[in-house]
Design a protein around this motif. Structure first.
Motif, PDB file in Angstrom:
ATOM      1  N   ALA A 147      90.498  63.210  45.145  1.00  0.00           N
ATOM      2  CA  ALA A 147      89.045  63.382  44.116  1.00  0.00           C
ATOM      3  C   ALA A 147      89.958  63.152  42.795  1.00  0.00           C
ATOM      4  CB  ALA A 147      88.590  64.402  44.020  1.00  0.00           C
ATOM      5  N   ASP A 148      91.209  63.622  42.693  1.00  0.00           N
ATOM      6  CA  ASP A 148      92.075  63.737  41.416  1.00  0.00           C
ATOM      7  C   ASP A 148      92.679  62.258  41.076  1.00  0.00           C
ATOM      8  OD1 ASP A 148      91.112  66.144  40.791  1.00  0.00           O
ATOM      9  OD2 ASP A 148      93.073  66.960  41.266  1.00  0.00           O
ATOM     10  N   ASN A 149      92.709  61.434  42.413  1.00  0.00           N
ATOM     11  CA  ASN A 149      93.373  59.999  42.273  1.00  0.00           C
ATOM     12  C   ASN A 149      92.676  58.801  42.379  1.00  0.00           C
ATOM     13  OD1 ASN A 149      96.367  60.877  41.718  1.00  0.00           O
ATOM     14  ND2 ASN A 149      95.730  62.472  42.835  1.00  0.00           N
ATOM     15  N   PHE A 150      91.521  59.147  42.980  1.00  0.00           N
ATOM     16  CA  PHE A 150      90.741  57.746  43.469  1.00  0.00           C
ATOM     17  C   PHE A 150      89.380  57.865  42.809  1.00  0.00           C
ATOM     18  CE2 PHE A 150      93.994  58.036  46.319  1.00  0.00           C
ATOM     19  CZ  PHE A 150      94.243  56.693  46.831  1.00  0.00           C
ATOM     20  N   GLU A 151      88.680  56.561  42.739  1.00  0.00           N
ATOM     21  CA  GLU A 151      87.442  56.716  41.978  1.00  0.00           C
ATOM     22  C   GLU A 151      86.390  57.655  42.884  1.00  0.00           C
ATOM     23  OE1 GLU A 151      86.517  52.777  40.856  1.00  0.00           O
ATOM     24  OE2 GLU A 151      88.129  52.547  39.761  1.00  0.00           O
ATOM     25  N   ILE A 152      86.231  57.251  44.127  1.00  0.00           N
ATOM     26  CA  ILE A 152      85.294  57.767  45.012  1.00  0.00           C
ATOM     27  C   ILE A 152      86.090  58.494  46.289  1.00  0.00           C
ATOM     28  CG2 ILE A 152      84.439  55.657  46.317  1.00  0.00           C
ATOM     29  CD1 ILE A 152      81.814  57.236  46.510  1.00  0.00           C
ATOM     30  N   VAL A 153      85.653  59.545  46.890  1.00  0.00           N
ATOM     31  CA  VAL A 153      86.259  59.953  48.120  1.00  0.00           C
ATOM     32  C   VAL A 153      85.048  60.294  49.257  1.00  0.00           C
ATOM     33  CG1 VAL A 153      87.620  61.878  49.280  1.00  0.00           C
ATOM     34  CG2 VAL A 153      88.042  61.234  46.854  1.00  0.00           C
ATOM     35  N   TYR A 154      85.102  59.786  50.566  1.00  0.00           N
ATOM     36  CA  TYR A 154      84.364  60.296  51.586  1.00  0.00           C
ATOM     37  C   TYR A 154      85.298  61.431  52.459  1.00  0.00           C
ATOM     38  CZ  TYR A 154      81.860  56.004  50.170  1.00  0.00           C
ATOM     39  OH  TYR A 154      81.278  54.954  49.376  1.00  0.00           O
ATOM     40  N   SER A 155      84.593  62.322  52.343  1.00  0.00           N
ATOM     41  CA  SER A 155      85.231  63.361  53.245  1.00  0.00           C
ATOM     42  C   SER A 155      84.647  64.034  54.256  1.00  0.00           C
ATOM     43  CB  SER A 155      85.590  64.559  52.216  1.00  0.00           C
ATOM     44  OG  SER A 155      86.290  65.366  52.749  1.00  0.00           O
ATOM     45  N   PHE A 156      84.987  64.088  55.525  1.00  0.00           N
ATOM     46  CA  PHE A 156      84.365  64.211  57.034  1.00  0.00           C
ATOM     47  C   PHE A 156      84.758  65.507  57.488  1.00  0.00           C
ATOM     48  CE2 PHE A 156      82.146  60.198  58.021  1.00  0.00           C
ATOM     49  CZ  PHE A 156      82.838  59.689  57.054  1.00  0.00           C
ATOM     50  N   ASP A 157      84.060  66.217  57.944  1.00  0.00           N
ATOM     51  CA  ASP A 157      84.014  67.463  58.686  1.00  0.00           C
ATOM     52  C   ASP A 157      82.960  67.738  59.733  1.00  0.00           C
ATOM     53  OD1 ASP A 157      86.702  69.786  58.304  1.00  0.00           O
ATOM     54  OD2 ASP A 157      85.166  70.211  59.994  1.00  0.00           O
ATOM     55  N   ASN A 166      79.130  65.702  56.884  1.00  0.00           N
ATOM     56  CA  ASN A 166      79.220  66.847  57.843  1.00  0.00           C
ATOM     57  C   ASN A 166      78.836  66.167  59.452  1.00  0.00           C
ATOM     58  OD1 ASN A 166      77.151  69.824  58.967  1.00  0.00           O
ATOM     59  ND2 ASN A 166      79.344  69.235  59.515  1.00  0.00           N
ATOM     60  N   ASP A 167      79.974  65.412  59.499  1.00  0.00           N
ATOM     61  CA  ASP A 167      79.681  64.555  60.742  1.00  0.00           C
ATOM     62  C   ASP A 167      81.239  64.027  61.319  1.00  0.00           C
ATOM     63  OD1 ASP A 167      78.716  63.244  63.049  1.00  0.00           O
ATOM     64  OD2 ASP A 167      77.402  61.991  61.964  1.00  0.00           O
ATOM     65  N   SER A 168      81.295  63.968  62.422  1.00  0.00           N
ATOM     66  CA  SER A 168      82.568  63.271  63.114  1.00  0.00           C
ATOM     67  C   SER A 168      83.171  62.064  62.379  1.00  0.00           C
ATOM     68  CB  SER A 168      82.406  63.235  64.557  1.00  0.00           C
ATOM     69  OG  SER A 168      83.844  62.653  64.941  1.00  0.00           O
ATOM     70  N   HIS A 169      84.438  62.185  62.239  1.00  0.00           N
ATOM     71  CA  HIS A 169      85.271  61.040  61.705  1.00  0.00           C
ATOM     72  C   HIS A 169      85.071  59.668  62.496  1.00  0.00           C
ATOM     73  CE1 HIS A 169      88.762  63.495  63.112  1.00  0.00           C
ATOM     74  NE2 HIS A 169      88.319  62.706  64.135  1.00  0.00           N
ATOM     75  N   HIS A 170      84.847  59.795  63.724  1.00  0.00           N
ATOM     76  CA  HIS A 170      84.643  58.560  64.383  1.00  0.00           C
ATOM     77  C   HIS A 170      83.166  57.659  64.103  1.00  0.00           C
ATOM     78  CE1 HIS A 170      82.058  60.770  67.159  1.00  0.00           C
ATOM     79  NE2 HIS A 170      81.578  59.709  67.727  1.00  0.00           N
ATOM     80  N   LYS A 171      82.625  58.302  63.040  1.00  0.00           N
ATOM     81  CA  LYS A 171      81.156  57.835  62.688  1.00  0.00           C
ATOM     82  C   LYS A 171      81.361  57.163  61.303  1.00  0.00           C
ATOM     83  CE  LYS A 171      78.288  60.692  65.539  1.00  0.00           C
ATOM     84  NZ  LYS A 171      77.168  61.373  65.314  1.00  0.00           N
ATOM     85  N   PHE A 172      82.549  56.905  60.866  1.00  0.00           N
ATOM     86  CA  PHE A 172      83.094  56.200  59.619  1.00  0.00           C
ATOM     87  C   PHE A 172      81.913  55.171  59.093  1.00  0.00           C
ATOM     88  CE2 PHE A 172      87.894  56.805  59.380  1.00  0.00           C
ATOM     89  CZ  PHE A 172      87.670  58.082  59.023  1.00  0.00           C
ATOM     90  N   LEU A 173      81.566  54.300  59.978  1.00  0.00           N
ATOM     91  CA  LEU A 173      80.912  53.131  59.700  1.00  0.00           C
ATOM     92  C   LEU A 173      79.235  53.546  59.509  1.00  0.00           C
ATOM     93  CD1 LEU A 173      82.452  50.550  61.999  1.00  0.00           C
ATOM     94  CD2 LEU A 173      83.020  51.031  59.688  1.00  0.00           C
ATOM     95  N   GLU A 174      78.998  54.696  59.969  1.00  0.00           N
ATOM     96  CA  GLU A 174      77.527  55.156  59.689  1.00  0.00           C
ATOM     97  C   GLU A 174      77.352  55.565  58.272  1.00  0.00           C
ATOM     98  OE1 GLU A 174      75.456  57.871  62.257  1.00  0.00           O
ATOM     99  OE2 GLU A 174      76.585  56.757  64.145  1.00  0.00           O
ATOM    100  N   TYR A 175      78.442  55.826  57.363  1.00  0.00           N
ATOM    101  CA  TYR A 175      78.386  56.342  56.130  1.00  0.00           C
ATOM    102  C   TYR A 175      79.006  55.381  55.137  1.00  0.00           C
ATOM    103  CZ  TYR A 175      77.076  60.606  58.698  1.00  0.00           C
ATOM    104  OH  TYR A 175      76.439  61.358  59.670  1.00  0.00           O
ATOM    105  N   ILE A 176      80.177  54.674  55.605  1.00  0.00           N
ATOM    106  CA  ILE A 176      80.750  53.760  54.514  1.00  0.00           C
ATOM    107  C   ILE A 176      80.707  52.391  54.650  1.00  0.00           C
ATOM    108  CG2 ILE A 176      83.226  53.645  53.641  1.00  0.00           C
ATOM    109  CD1 ILE A 176      83.745  56.158  54.979  1.00  0.00           C
ATOM    110  N   ASN A 177      80.317  51.792  53.775  1.00  0.00           N
ATOM    111  CA  ASN A 177      80.338  50.261  53.800  1.00  0.00           C
ATOM    112  C   ASN A 177      81.092  49.423  52.922  1.00  0.00           C
ATOM    113  OD1 ASN A 177      78.925  50.412  51.697  1.00  0.00           O
ATOM    114  ND2 ASN A 177      76.827  49.633  52.414  1.00  0.00           N
ATOM    115  N   GLU A 178      82.287  49.950  52.601  1.00  0.00           N
ATOM    116  CA  GLU A 178      83.458  49.249  51.809  1.00  0.00           C
ATOM    117  C   GLU A 178      84.655  49.534  52.679  1.00  0.00           C
ATOM    118  OE1 GLU A 178      83.179  50.939  47.952  1.00  0.00           O
ATOM    119  OE2 GLU A 178      82.776  52.967  48.593  1.00  0.00           O
TER     120      GLU A 178
END
Ligand SMILES: C[S@@+](CC[C@H](N)C(=O)[O-])C[C@H]1O[C@@H](n2cnc3c(N)ncnc32)[C@H](O)[C@@H]1O
Length: 180
Positions: A41-51, A72-84
């Motif tokens: 977060a201190d180094n990037f514009e946006i951070v998606y963080s999963f657990d 609050n979901d599993s990291h194998h579901k990246f594509l459900e939350y991130i479209n970049e």
């Protein structure tokens, strides 16, 4: 006192800081106590963080940095939350320090997530994976990850493995994947 080899977390942060040029989008595949997420977060514009652990997500939200999206979901579901595309993806596998040691990352979802992560990694981006081999699932996860990374096409990716070779063969390993 060791410096370079002292801990993989500092090494990971130092590699990210020094070698990733474009610092727009980062993903933390394993939020845990939020140490890596705060660094990102201190180094990037946006951070998606999963657990997958609600307790980890709720605790982080108490002092959440404003450019972090906690999922609050599993990291194998990246594509459900991130479209970049992402410039950086970090995984610190294993269990939550100070938490329930029975809840650990598993090779099946880790491998699925890493495959997707490699696809959505932007050119010039890096994926850094710290893998812990001290328990059975961790060793199996490490073997699967290594097998997958060995097969990445060398014209598009370079993979480096950091391992302290004069310690037990169960000591942690840091994999760094760089996308051309
Ligand atoms: C070693 S900890 C992460 C430490 C964290 N990077 C930090 O800075 O404190 C691993 C975390 O991965 C989480 N985890 C396990 N399986 C997961 C999954 N499938 N998706 C996302 N997180 C997962 C655990 O709940 C745990 O909090």
């Amino acid at each position: 006192m060791f410096t370079y080899t002292a801990d993989f977390s500092s090494l990971t942060h130092s590699i990210v800081k020094n070698f990733i040029k474009e610092k727009k989008v980062a993903i933390d595949g394993t939020l845990g106590n939020g140490f890596d997420t705060d660094f990102l977060a201190d180094n990037f514009e946006i951070v998606y963080s999963f657990d997958i652990q609600k307790i980890a997500c709720e605790k982080y939200k108490e002092n959440q940095k404003k450019n972090v999206v906690v999922i609050n979901d599993s990291h194998h579901k990246f594509l459900e939350y991130i479209n970049e595309e992402a410039n950086c993806i970090i995984y610190n596998l294993g269990f939550l320090p100070g938490g329930d040691k029975a809840i650990t990352t598993c090779h099946k979802s880790s491998i699925e997530s890493i495959r997707i992560g490699i696809d959505i990694l932007k050119s010039g981006g890096m994926m850094l994976i710290t893998s812990y081999r001290g328990h059975d699932e961790g060793m199996s996860e490490y073997n699967y990850i290594q097998e997958l990374l060995y097969k990445l096409p060398k014209n598009k990716y370079a993979v480096m493995k950091h391992e302290i070779i004069n310690r037990s063969n169960k000591s942690p390993v840091l994999f760094v994947v760089e996308k051309k």
